[in-house]
Design a protein around this motif. Sequence first.
Motif, PDB file in Angstrom:
ATOM      1  N   ASN A  27      37.450  27.872  31.423  1.00  0.00           N
ATOM      2  CA  ASN A  27      37.394  27.304  32.766  1.00  0.00           C
ATOM      3  C   ASN A  27      37.005  25.831  32.738  1.00  0.00           C
ATOM      4  O   ASN A  27      37.562  25.013  33.490  1.00  0.00           O
ATOM      5  CB  ASN A  27      36.415  28.101  33.628  1.00  0.00           C
ATOM      6  CG  ASN A  27      36.979  29.450  34.031  1.00  0.00           C
ATOM      7  OD1 ASN A  27      38.072  29.541  34.575  1.00  0.00           O
ATOM      8  ND2 ASN A  27      36.246  30.520  33.740  1.00  0.00           N
ATOM      9  N   GLU A  41      34.732  28.725  39.079  1.00  0.00           N
ATOM     10  CA  GLU A  41      34.116  28.181  37.864  1.00  0.00           C
ATOM     11  C   GLU A  41      34.803  26.897  37.434  1.00  0.00           C
ATOM     12  O   GLU A  41      34.155  25.968  36.932  1.00  0.00           O
ATOM     13  CB  GLU A  41      34.155  29.225  36.750  1.00  0.00           C
ATOM     14  CG  GLU A  41      33.228  30.413  36.989  1.00  0.00           C
ATOM     15  CD  GLU A  41      33.166  31.350  35.787  1.00  0.00           C
ATOM     16  OE1 GLU A  41      33.501  30.911  34.671  1.00  0.00           O
ATOM     17  OE2 GLU A  41      32.800  32.521  35.986  1.00  0.00           O
ATOM     18  N   GLU A  74      33.509  24.208  39.691  1.00  0.00           N
ATOM     19  CA  GLU A  74      32.133  23.871  39.313  1.00  0.00           C
ATOM     20  C   GLU A  74      32.113  22.956  38.100  1.00  0.00           C
ATOM     21  O   GLU A  74      31.300  22.030  38.017  1.00  0.00           O
ATOM     22  CB  GLU A  74      31.366  25.154  39.021  1.00  0.00           C
ATOM     23  CG  GLU A  74      29.882  24.934  38.736  1.00  0.00           C
ATOM     24  CD  GLU A  74      29.128  26.237  38.531  1.00  0.00           C
ATOM     25  OE1 GLU A  74      28.051  26.196  37.913  1.00  0.00           O
ATOM     26  OE2 GLU A  74      29.616  27.293  38.988  1.00  0.00           O
ATOM     27  N   CYS A  75      33.031  23.187  37.164  1.00  0.00           N
ATOM     28  CA  CYS A  75      33.097  22.346  35.967  1.00  0.00           C
ATOM     29  C   CYS A  75      33.583  20.934  36.264  1.00  0.00           C
ATOM     30  O   CYS A  75      33.423  20.030  35.434  1.00  0.00           O
ATOM     31  CB  CYS A  75      34.005  22.994  34.925  1.00  0.00           C
ATOM     32  SG  CYS A  75      33.301  24.473  34.144  1.00  0.00           S
TER      33      CYS A  75
END
Length: 256
Positions: free
Chosen positions: A174, A8, A11-12
């Motif tokens: 996250n 995550e 992905e951020c």
Amino acid sequence: MNDLNKFEILECLHGKNLELEDIVVFQSIDSTNNFLLKEFKGETRTKVCLAEYQIEGRGQYGRQWISPSHRNILASLRFTLPKNHSLNGLSIIMGLAVLNTLKDLGINSLRIKWPNDVYVEDGKIAGILVENRVVLDSRIIVVGIGLNWRMEVSVMTQKIADISGIIGNKVSRNCIVGRLLFHSIQLFEDWKTIGFLPYLNAWQEIDYLYDKHVKVSMGNEEFVALGVGIDSDGALLVKYQGEIKRIFSAQVSVLE
């Protein structure tokens, strides 16, 4: 409440190329800094260690770093430099990385208390510990960052601030970590190339100690002085008995 999660976080980052070696996440560990210092195997890219809880978390001058489980962001980043590379201003640069992360979240009234504690108004929201050691021809730099996300005020002995208390829970931990890694690595790479001097002019606007009376403790020496800024090496400047003193390492507290 979502746990910290490597995928995550990546992905951020939205595909930003940060030259990351790896991100490791622990539920509990003695110290994220200790982990990165001990398991170095010659990597040149940045490695990141995160934990939900630290058994032996520490801050500046060996002080205990208190953080309840799953309530904050406990992150360490390991960088590698040539062993003779100057470290002047690095603590402040890492403070700027935290400050920029918080600005991304819409948090204002930010200041840095030399060398690297970050404040929102008069509440401490983050602390940083920079450690280093030489391995063969390399200098290993480990930057530990404790960032308050949803702190329990009852466990603290000083005024604190936290992210959720200011903006609520609209941004996940996250994604906050993703922003923190982006700014930390970007600023480190810039500092490694151009040094600290280009960042000096912006310091007075974010200087928590400027024009405040402070108590300076260095070993057996202790005195009260006036904060007047920093110099091009990142040393604290204080006015004491009519003269300017340069402070490279000391415990500094603001007098009420």
